[in-house]
Scaffold this active site. Sequence first.
Site, PDB file in Angstrom:
ATOM      1  N   LYS A  51       0.836  -1.202   0.000  1.00  0.00           N
ATOM      2  CA  LYS A  51       0.000   0.000   0.000  1.00  0.00           C
ATOM      3  C   LYS A  51       0.872   1.255   0.000  1.00  0.00           C
ATOM      4  O   LYS A  51       0.590   2.217  -0.706  1.00  0.00           O
ATOM      5  CB  LYS A  51      -0.947  -0.041   1.216  1.00  0.00           C
ATOM      6  CG  LYS A  51      -2.029  -1.096   1.040  1.00  0.00           C
ATOM      7  CD  LYS A  51      -2.670  -1.569   2.327  1.00  0.00           C
ATOM      8  CE  LYS A  51      -3.519  -2.809   2.022  1.00  0.00           C
ATOM      9  NZ  LYS A  51      -4.071  -3.446   3.222  1.00  0.00           N
ATOM     10  N   GLN A  95      -4.936  -2.387   9.414  1.00  0.00           N
ATOM     11  CA  GLN A  95      -4.616  -3.660   8.767  1.00  0.00           C
ATOM     12  C   GLN A  95      -5.170  -4.828   9.591  1.00  0.00           C
ATOM     13  O   GLN A  95      -4.886  -4.950  10.776  1.00  0.00           O
ATOM     14  CB  GLN A  95      -3.085  -3.785   8.609  1.00  0.00           C
ATOM     15  CG  GLN A  95      -2.642  -4.987   7.815  1.00  0.00           C
ATOM     16  CD  GLN A  95      -3.112  -4.955   6.362  1.00  0.00           C
ATOM     17  OE1 GLN A  95      -3.010  -3.947   5.678  1.00  0.00           O
ATOM     18  NE2 GLN A  95      -3.657  -6.071   5.893  1.00  0.00           N
ATOM     19  N   ASP A 118     -11.515   1.485   3.618  1.00  0.00           N
ATOM     20  CA  ASP A 118     -11.697   0.037   3.472  1.00  0.00           C
ATOM     21  C   ASP A 118     -13.181  -0.300   3.286  1.00  0.00           C
ATOM     22  O   ASP A 118     -13.528  -1.420   2.908  1.00  0.00           O
ATOM     23  CB  ASP A 118     -11.159  -0.684   4.715  1.00  0.00           C
ATOM     24  CG  ASP A 118      -9.938  -1.534   4.408  1.00  0.00           C
ATOM     25  OD1 ASP A 118      -9.712  -1.821   3.215  1.00  0.00           O
ATOM     26  OD2 ASP A 118      -9.225  -1.911   5.352  1.00  0.00           O
TER      27      ASP A 118
END
Length: 280
Positions: A51, A95, A118
């Site tokens: 990322k 994460q 997300d």
Amino acid sequence: MIIDGTQIAAGIQKELIHDVKRLKDEHHLTPGLTTILVGDDSASRVYVSMKKKACKKIGIYYEEHTFPGDAKEEEIVRLIQRLNQDERIHGILVQLPLPSHLDESSVLCSITPQKDVDGFHPVNMGKLLTGDEGMAPCTPSGIITLLEKMGIEVAGKRAVVVGRSNIVGKPVAVMLLNRDATVTICHSNTKDLGQYTRQADILVVAIGRAKFITEDMVREGVAVIDVGINRVGGKLCGDVDFERVKKKASAITPVPGGVGPMTVAMLMKNTVTAAKNTLK
Ligand code: NDP
């Protein structure tokens, strides 16, 4: 037809480089993403570094926060609350998976929905259900984009999704439904899975079991999207027996090089969208 996710993702990244440049030139706005990593999981570290690399390439400001594996929930939530107010940051990504002593849901809920790149916040999930896909989860968005870019029609088709996780199975099923597919969702309690998968025009598989979907479980001409990432004998493979199933499929994603690169591209896209939204 092998669906080349790497190439399609590269095309999206190119468009985003252009978008980010325009935001900087015309609005003095640099999109910003921050990742939060708790603990020392090696796969998570690899995902976070991918990322970071993508942000650098596209011109997105990137910030990384790491916590030890025994970090307290309050510390992480406190950081998220600060980042919610930080004008340089448009996307906050925690994460997953988090260490088991942390409540994943309450950590994710502390991210403001506007910065939830997300797409896991209940507000964004709820919007998805009502057809507002402004901040949709990245892997499902990537799957839909692959279908669009390959010219695979969804409306009126029979779509079967195997797997019902909150991050892949459920949201991709909703997104297919939003596009007028007739959708069946299968899971570990589904009896005679093949009876359903054989009906699919579009088959999305997200279970995490190597080569689980075999050629006898699909019909001739199916489009197969294999989300699974499994490591067998040091090599990556999907949930679908690629070599055999590809002989029957009209289109199929490989692993690696299918859905994976799209997930990162969609995260970048959501970050740019979140930055653009601040101009409204
Ligand atoms: P989860 O473990 O959260 O969910 C797996 C789902 O598969 C569950 O709904 C489970 O059913 C179902 N399942 C398990 N075994 C069977 C079976 N024998 N028959 C039918 N259904 C079954 O996984 P995720 O959704 O998070 O991920 C799935 C896979 O996709 C993993 O390999 C993961 O690594 C990969 N992945 C890849 C991404 C990418 O970018 N390419 C992104 C995210 C995930 P039940 O609900 O009944 O337990």
